[in-house]
Scaffold this active site. Sequence first.
Site, PDB file in Angstrom:
ATOM      1  CG  ASN A   1       1.809   3.943  -5.714  1.00 31.36           C
ATOM      2  OD1 ASN A   1       2.248   5.067  -5.898  1.00 31.36           O
ATOM      3  ND2 ASN A   1       2.325   2.865  -6.293  1.00 31.36           N
TER       4      ASN A   1
ATOM      5  CG  MET B   1      -1.100  -7.982  -6.460  1.00 32.64           C
ATOM      6  SD  MET B   1      -0.254  -7.009  -7.737  1.00 32.64           S
ATOM      7  CE  MET B   1       0.579  -8.302  -8.640  1.00 32.64           C
ATOM      8  NE  ARG B   2      -9.708 -11.155  -7.213  1.00 28.39           N
ATOM      9  CZ  ARG B   2      -9.633 -12.482  -7.106  1.00 28.39           C
ATOM     10  NH1 ARG B   2      -8.687 -13.032  -6.370  1.00 28.39           N
ATOM     11  NH2 ARG B   2     -10.500 -13.254  -7.724  1.00 28.39           N
TER      12      ARG B   2
ATOM     13  CG  ASP C   1      -0.335  -2.851 -16.746  1.00 24.17           C
ATOM     14  OD1 ASP C   1      -1.069  -2.359 -15.870  1.00 24.17           O
ATOM     15  OD2 ASP C   1       0.456  -3.785 -16.517  1.00 24.17           O
TER      16      ASP C   1
ATOM     17  CD  GLU D   1       5.308   2.984  -8.820  1.00 24.15           C
ATOM     18  OE1 GLU D   1       4.223   2.550  -8.365  1.00 24.15           O
ATOM     19  OE2 GLU D   1       6.333   2.285  -8.890  1.00 24.15           O
TER      20      GLU D   1
ATOM     21  CG  HIS E   1       2.641  -0.882 -15.203  1.00 31.78           C
ATOM     22  ND1 HIS E   1       2.461  -2.118 -14.633  1.00 31.78           N
ATOM     23  CD2 HIS E   1       3.617  -1.043 -16.146  1.00 31.78           C
ATOM     24  CE1 HIS E   1       3.267  -2.991 -15.203  1.00 31.78           C
ATOM     25  NE2 HIS E   1       3.974  -2.362 -16.124  1.00 31.78           N
TER      26      HIS E   1
ATOM     27  N   GLY F   1       0.766  -1.234   0.000  1.00 25.80           N
ATOM     28  CA  GLY F   1       0.000   0.000   0.000  1.00 25.80           C
ATOM     29  C   GLY F   1       0.796   1.282   0.000  1.00 25.80           C
TER      30      GLY F   1
ATOM     31  NE  ARG G   1     -12.258 -11.951 -13.227  1.00 31.92           N
ATOM     32  CZ  ARG G   1     -11.658 -11.822 -14.389  1.00 31.92           C
ATOM     33  NH1 ARG G   1     -11.501 -12.872 -15.174  1.00 31.92           N
ATOM     34  NH2 ARG G   1     -11.202 -10.657 -14.786  1.00 31.92           N
TER      35      ARG G   1
END
Length: 198
Positions: free
Chosen positions: A9, A85-86, A140, A169, A104, A7, A60
Amino acid sequence: MLASGRGSNFRALAQAAERGRIPAAMVVLVSDRASAPALAIAREHGIEAVVADPKQHPSREAHEKAVIGILEERRVGLVCLAGYMRLLSAGFVAHFAGRLLNIHPSLLPAFPGLHPHRQALEHGVRISGATVHFVDEGVDSGPVVLQAAVPVAPDDTEEALAARILVEEHRIYPEAVRLFAEGRLQIRGRRVDIRETP
């Protein structure tokens, strides 16, 4: 905010909001991992922290529907991904079209997906960096909002390059969110125009 990990960012965004650099309130952090350090960061900053464990849902689609429900219930205007991360489904992306941002650690479209620092070093590039972009159905691949360049040193390691890129970032993500909150971003196909005044 959606986050799965440390976390950093997310912390940068929370601090920017507290300091008045972003004219908006951060209302909730949703994580798919109960152990994510980002949850503790949210609580430190007085932001609601919610775990949406995918294992608690039969599919999902059901998990994403639950996440959408959490965000809509709180009337979230912008969803920021911070190390989430999904892979998001086309339906999720469409639901938040034009109000879903990600960051990214490369100069997209170069080196999308996993291990961008390793990819940069393996390709021998002289410049890498960070990109804030709107999320589309690809990996991305959405329209670019802001980028920052970072020189690659001849003796760089993944860790050293990642650390220098992370500084950028933390600078450009809050700036991109500020521009969105001020109504200054306009998507025109593959381009994002930044208007001088709202």
